[in-house]
Design a protein around this motif. Structure first.
Motif, mmCIF file in Angstrom:
data_model
loop_
_atom_site.group_PDB
_atom_site.id
_atom_site.type_symbol
_atom_site.label_atom_id
_atom_site.label_comp_id
_atom_site.label_asym_id
_atom_site.label_seq_id
_atom_site.Cartn_x
_atom_site.Cartn_y
_atom_site.Cartn_z
ATOM 1 N N ASP A 1 0.810 -1.216 0.000
ATOM 2 C CA ASP A 1 0.000 0.000 0.000
ATOM 3 C C ASP A 1 0.843 1.264 0.000
ATOM 4 O O ASP A 1 0.325 2.372 -0.157
ATOM 5 N N TRP A 2 2.166 1.096 0.171
ATOM 6 C CA TRP A 2 3.073 2.236 0.074
ATOM 7 C C TRP A 2 3.596 2.381 -1.355
ATOM 8 O O TRP A 2 3.554 3.468 -1.927
ATOM 9 N N TYR A 3 4.079 1.278 -1.940
ATOM 10 C CA TYR A 3 4.726 1.407 -3.245
ATOM 11 C C TYR A 3 3.743 1.484 -4.407
ATOM 12 O O TYR A 3 4.023 2.130 -5.424
ATOM 13 N N LEU A 4 2.581 0.829 -4.276
ATOM 14 C CA LEU A 4 1.685 0.716 -5.423
ATOM 15 C C LEU A 4 1.187 2.075 -5.920
ATOM 16 O O LEU A 4 1.298 2.367 -7.120
ATOM 17 N N PRO A 5 0.639 2.937 -5.061
ATOM 18 C CA PRO A 5 0.210 4.238 -5.579
ATOM 19 C C PRO A 5 1.359 5.081 -6.107
ATOM 20 O O PRO A 5 1.194 5.832 -7.081
ATOM 21 N N ARG A 6 2.522 4.968 -5.498
ATOM 22 C CA ARG A 6 3.655 5.779 -5.948
ATOM 23 C C ARG A 6 4.151 5.343 -7.319
ATOM 24 O O ARG A 6 4.575 6.163 -8.130
ATOM 25 N N LEU A 7 4.133 4.045 -7.583
ATOM 26 C CA LEU A 7 4.506 3.581 -8.921
ATOM 27 C C LEU A 7 3.415 3.890 -9.939
ATOM 28 O O LEU A 7 3.693 4.410 -11.026
ATOM 29 N N TYR B 1 11.874 12.266 1.180
ATOM 30 C CA TYR B 1 12.541 11.646 0.030
ATOM 31 C C TYR B 1 11.776 10.400 -0.388
ATOM 32 O O TYR B 1 11.465 9.541 0.445
ATOM 33 N N ASP B 2 11.484 10.289 -1.688
ATOM 34 C CA ASP B 2 10.696 9.178 -2.223
ATOM 35 C C ASP B 2 11.620 8.134 -2.843
ATOM 36 O O ASP B 2 12.047 8.273 -3.990
ATOM 37 N N VAL B 3 11.920 7.090 -2.083
ATOM 38 C CA VAL B 3 12.801 6.035 -2.569
ATOM 39 C C VAL B 3 12.156 5.263 -3.716
ATOM 40 O O VAL B 3 12.842 4.822 -4.641
ATOM 41 N N VAL B 4 10.839 5.079 -3.670
ATOM 42 C CA VAL B 4 10.154 4.355 -4.737
ATOM 43 C C VAL B 4 10.394 5.051 -6.076
ATOM 44 O O VAL B 4 10.758 4.419 -7.074
#
Length: 436
Positions: free
Chosen positions: A23-29, A321-324
């Protein structure tokens, strides 16, 4: 649903254990890229259905795979059918397959010559030693007889662990009283029951480094990690993470960034991490490099070619900072954004159960955990009455996963102290194994 764009880069993402939560990486990608996802169902029908629904809700095309499949071929087939511009995974289990597939297709990846050392701790040790990077004594072990020979070379105290392990799987302390034959049988059986350590039961025996507490504060451990991103061979160090003390046997409890060590110590860690990255020939990936802090300086524990667990959220809350995004850009062959100024301290807290067969007598409510100073998010792993399977490694012995942020590291240390106290989780002794 993802935002629309006329020129969105196409990204193939290989989902797996480790890295930021779904739920953290999916919207950001999905808000930035056109994403196709490969993932491995667990067999838990409810959890698998929820995951599939999450992918579908973001408009991702999906493919599934099972252990034992030719994942490299599958990744390449999907990437070709999707006309992918890059291939990405946050999971340590899939970094080799991801980079080999990307390299074969001419996409951004580490050089083929460097890929085997991305997970192979023995090969890492050899290359670091050849480059003059400080490492502990070590020896490769394939069978019980070789363990005896390795002990003669390495001596005690030592650590015995899989060459391609993950999450402290089958990792054991070795001293002068250790029964080496019993150790081999125990480690080999643990490896056979959990293939995170790779297909072949290869182990490494290495000198157990003696650490010093550079913080002069017992609430910190005697080791640290450097979080880095490398693109086209250009290394960007994002932070040094100060670690909480380990729970026996070698179970990680998390840590706090940015480091409160003196500037000269941080710079020494950055320099040592750069030397290791260059020695391994890594040019396109995230790096989580762990160091023991010793009297003579930092000595490498291991180099992990993925972002550290929890570091994604920590960097977001501490420095926006957005690591994704950064790692997606690296996978696409683009320059990642630079790190911003730190405005807070942030922690990942993974409190471990003591290394005994215990039953949880008390588990805090999530509302109580979220109410603790600095806590941003909290998730408990086990319920009252469960017997955590600590013997399976860090993830199985973890009682909760908590992300926290505060203006000062001292607040986070106090919260972690509470999590580890008998005011939070309590236990009763169990009898028999921890099989559930």
């Amino acid at each position: 649903m993802p935002e629309t764009s006329h020129a969105r880069s196409k990204l193939v993402f290989v989902d797996g254990p480790g890295g930021p939560p779904l739920d953290w990486y999916l919207p950001r990608l999905c808000n930035r890229y056109d994403v196709a996802i490969l993932w491995a169902p667990t067999g838990d029908e409810s959890a698998d259905a929820a995951k599939h629904q999450a992918f579908a809700s973001w408009g991702c095309r999906t493919w599934t795979f099972q252990q034992g499949q030719d994942l490299i071929r599958l990744i390449k087939d999907v990437a070709l059918s999707e006309h992918a511009d890059g291939i990405l995974s946050f999971s340590e289990l899939w970094v080799i397959d991801t980079h080999k597939a990307a390299s074969d297709l001419g996409l951004a990846a580490n050089p083929l010559s460097s890929i085997p050392a991305m997970r192979d701790k023995y090969l890492q040790r050899r290359r670091l030693t050849e480059a003059g990077v400080p490492t502990p004594r070590f020896a490769l072990v394939h069978n019980a007889a070789q363990l005896n020979d390795a002990y003669e070379h390495v001596g005690a105290p030592a650590i015995f662990k899989p060459v391609t392990g993950a999450g402290s799987l089958a990792t054991y302390a070795v001293d002068s009283a250790t029964d080496l034959q019993e150790l081999w049988q125990t480690a080999h059986a643990a490896h056979e029951n959990d293939r995170r350590g790779g297909k072949t039961a290869a182990f490494i025996l290495e000198e157990r480094l003696i650490g010093v507490n550079k913080h002069q504060d017992e609430r910190y451990g005697d080791y640290a990690s450097v979080e880095s991103v490398v693109h086209n061979g250009q290394i960007t160090h994002l932070a040094v993470t100060d670690k909480f003390p380990l729970t026996e046997p070698f179970r990680e409890n998390g840590g706090i960034l940015p480091s409160v060590l003196p500037t000269e110590d941080v710079d020494e860690l950055y320099s040592a991490a750069s030397a290791a990255i260059n020695a391994l020939g890594l040019t396109h990936c995230a790096l989580h490099t762990e160091f023991k802090l010793t009297e003579t300086g930092p000595v490498i524990i291991e180099v992990n070619c993925r972002i550290g667990g929890g570091v994604t959220e920590q960097l977001y809350y501490a420095a926006a900072y957005d690591v994704v995004e950064a790692l997606a850009e690296v996978a696409l062959g683009n320059t990642p954004p630079g790190i911003r100024q730190f405005k807070a301290a942030s922690a990942i807290m993974l409190p471990q159960i003591p290394p005994r067969n215990l039953t949880l007598a008390q588990v805090p409510d999530l509302d109580d955990l979220v109410a603790l100073p600095g806590v941003v998010s909290a998730k408990t792993i086990y319920a009252q009455g469960d017997r955590p399977r600590w013997i399976e490694g860090t993830s199985a012995g973890m009682l909760a996963r908590i992300v926290a942020a505060a203006p000062e590291a001292s607040t986070l240390l106090e919260t972690f102290d509470y999590l580890m106290s008998d005011k939070c989780f309590t236990y009763t002794e169990s009898f028999g194994s921890n099989e559930q």
